[in-house]
Design an enzyme around this catalytic site. Sequence first.
Site, PDB file in Angstrom:
ATOM      1  N   SER A 140     -40.820  -2.117  -5.645  1.00 20.92           N
ATOM      2  CA  SER A 140     -39.742  -1.949  -6.794  1.00 20.92           C
ATOM      3  C   SER A 140     -39.051  -0.768  -6.691  1.00 20.92           C
ATOM      4  CB  SER A 140     -40.894  -1.997  -8.073  1.00 20.92           C
ATOM      5  OG  SER A 140     -39.851  -1.769  -9.236  1.00 20.92           O
ATOM      6  N   HIS A 163     -36.965  -6.660  -6.432  1.00 20.32           N
ATOM      7  CA  HIS A 163     -36.717  -7.530  -7.686  1.00 20.32           C
ATOM      8  C   HIS A 163     -35.729  -6.977  -8.688  1.00 20.32           C
ATOM      9  CE1 HIS A 163     -39.328  -5.254 -10.286  1.00 20.32           C
ATOM     10  NE2 HIS A 163     -40.136  -5.118  -9.249  1.00 20.32           N
TER      11      HIS A 163
END
Length: 262
Positions: A140, A163
């Site tokens: 992340s 993501h």
Amino acid sequence: MEHGNAPPVENPPHPPGGPPAPPSIPPSVPELTKEGVNPAENIESLGTANIATTGESNIYCITVIGQIEGHLVLPPQNKTTKYEHIIPQLVAAEQNEKIEGILIILNTVGGDVEAGLAIAEMIASLSKPTVTLVLGGGHSIGVPIAVSSNYSFIAETATMTIHPIRLTGLVIGVPQSFEYLEKMQERVIRFVISHSRISEQKFRELMLTTGELARDIGTTVVGKDAVEFGLIDAIGGIGDAIKKLNELTAEYRQKKTTGVVQ
């Protein structure tokens, strides 16, 4: 002759004319360093006994582990890295003339976007050589931190999850909320592609892939793939990272003597 109860005679603290007895130190008093800092307090709050000191080494190591904590304090059972602890260490390392290189080790699941970007921007703006090493995972918002250094390594079994940005808590269902989310996403994308060799098209493709992550969109990239995509520079471990950092510090030292360090 009557023998009365004579008053007790107190023993003198030291023989007459001799040196005074040394004062006793309560066992509860913590041992202090020569700078007057309690190492136990530093370990509890910062995870390290010394702040921006190298001892016999010219390399300073900073770890980013667990979840990156931002403006909100996470529950005590969470393993966290507080950005208000990392930033002062980076500033101190930049100012310490004895420190010639900084090693950042990551094993993080991500966390607060703005806190992660703040750490990444600080690392990228340092004048001294920096090397990042991803061990376990750099997921992340850990991705921008991993690519923010002059050279990056990833362990062969380590992974990085790419993501889109998510929002937690109350979200006002208006177009402005989604526009703000899109702007934050663009900040992350611009930083990653400007500090690595991955193309914007490939990074967006990995970020928006469907079917690979359960209940989510995105991609989990393993060490070798991260290097092939240009996200990370090379596969390696702690030995490779320190070897590369020593090479960069040697170049930094040479440029510093000639006065061309930017």
